[in-house]
Motif scaffolding. Structure first.
Motif, mmCIF file in Angstrom:
data_model
loop_
_atom_site.group_PDB
_atom_site.id
_atom_site.type_symbol
_atom_site.label_atom_id
_atom_site.label_comp_id
_atom_site.label_asym_id
_atom_site.label_seq_id
_atom_site.Cartn_x
_atom_site.Cartn_y
_atom_site.Cartn_z
ATOM 1 N N ASN A 45 -24.507 24.911 -24.288
ATOM 2 C CA ASN A 45 -23.377 25.720 -24.728
ATOM 3 C C ASN A 45 -22.485 26.099 -23.556
ATOM 4 N N TRP A 46 -21.204 26.204 -23.851
ATOM 5 C CA TRP A 46 -20.192 26.542 -22.839
ATOM 6 C C TRP A 46 -19.286 27.569 -23.489
ATOM 7 N N MET A 47 -19.752 28.831 -23.536
ATOM 8 C CA MET A 47 -19.089 29.862 -24.327
ATOM 9 C C MET A 47 -18.093 30.712 -23.548
ATOM 10 N N LEU A 48 -17.991 30.491 -22.251
ATOM 11 C CA LEU A 48 -17.046 31.224 -21.411
ATOM 12 C C LEU A 48 -16.288 30.242 -20.532
ATOM 13 N N ILE A 91 -14.157 25.956 -25.681
ATOM 14 C CA ILE A 91 -15.380 26.747 -25.706
ATOM 15 C C ILE A 91 -16.318 26.035 -26.683
ATOM 16 N N VAL A 92 -17.597 25.899 -26.326
ATOM 17 C CA VAL A 92 -18.551 25.196 -27.189
ATOM 18 C C VAL A 92 -19.733 26.101 -27.491
ATOM 19 N N MET A 97 -16.766 22.969 -31.058
ATOM 20 C CA MET A 97 -15.814 23.128 -29.964
ATOM 21 C C MET A 97 -14.587 23.859 -30.481
ATOM 22 N N PHE A 98 -14.242 24.959 -29.821
ATOM 23 C CA PHE A 98 -13.073 25.738 -30.189
ATOM 24 C C PHE A 98 -11.976 25.459 -29.173
ATOM 25 N N ALA A 108 -11.328 24.517 -34.680
ATOM 26 C CA ALA A 108 -12.769 24.312 -34.545
ATOM 27 C C ALA A 108 -13.073 22.849 -34.863
ATOM 28 N N LEU A 109 -13.734 22.189 -33.917
ATOM 29 C CA LEU A 109 -14.062 20.767 -34.071
ATOM 30 C C LEU A 109 -15.555 20.536 -33.943
ATOM 31 N N ASN A 110 -16.029 19.484 -34.589
ATOM 32 C CA ASN A 110 -17.385 19.014 -34.357
ATOM 33 C C ASN A 110 -17.353 18.336 -32.990
ATOM 34 N N ALA A 111 -18.063 18.900 -32.002
ATOM 35 C CA ALA A 111 -17.989 18.383 -30.634
ATOM 36 C C ALA A 111 -18.533 16.956 -30.516
ATOM 37 N N LYS A 112 -19.381 16.564 -31.419
ATOM 38 C CA LYS A 112 -19.966 15.220 -31.361
ATOM 39 C C LYS A 112 -19.038 14.160 -31.954
#
Length: 135
Positions: A45-48, A91-92, A97-98, A108-112
């Motif tokens: 996760n990459w929330m910041l 942000i993930v 993914m936002f 908002a996307l599906n990161a995959k």
């Protein structure tokens, strides 16, 4: 309409629109963001911005390394439909993914897969003038 009334009605409208947009996509197994998770994010996760509060910008994931990075190829692309400067990093959280864009959008996307779950677009004032419209 007074400025106070305008701000209140704008807030209510944007809150309602965001609530509607947030239920539009089938996001499964989404874990809420908490203060503890922000302090100690899971590896995937990459929330910041730059991943951690101290701005490490380091990912503990090791599937990609110096010996195989040359083999990476794009698997999907996504156009936000906005031509101005996109400066905010994505942000993930739990594979979602936002992406924030200029002109008041959050996507908002599906990161995959790159599939779009939902899109929120804030209504901007008609008289808004931005010399450098970035997000």
């Amino acid at each position: 309409m007074t400025m106070k009334q305008w701000l209140l009605s704008s807030f209510v409208a944007s809150t309602c629109l965001f609530s509607i947009a947030a239920i539009a996509g089938p996001i499964e197994k989404y874990t809420p963001v908490t203060a503890d998770r922000l302090k100690n994010p899971e590896p995937g996760n990459w929330m910041l911005y730059r991943r951690t509060y101290d701005g490490q910008g380091y990912s503990p994931l090791d599937q990609i390394n110096t010996s195989n990075v040359k083999d990476l190829v794009p698997v999907w692309t996504f156009s936000t439909g906005v031509i101005e400067g996109h400066e905010a990093p994505p942000i993930v959280n739990n594979g979602v993914m936002f992406v924030a864009t200029p002109q008041g959008q959050v996507i908002a996307l599906n990161a995959k897969t790159g599939d779009e779950y939902w899109r929120y677009k804030r209504q901007l004032p008609d008289d808004l003038f931005q010399l450098h419209p970035t997000n």
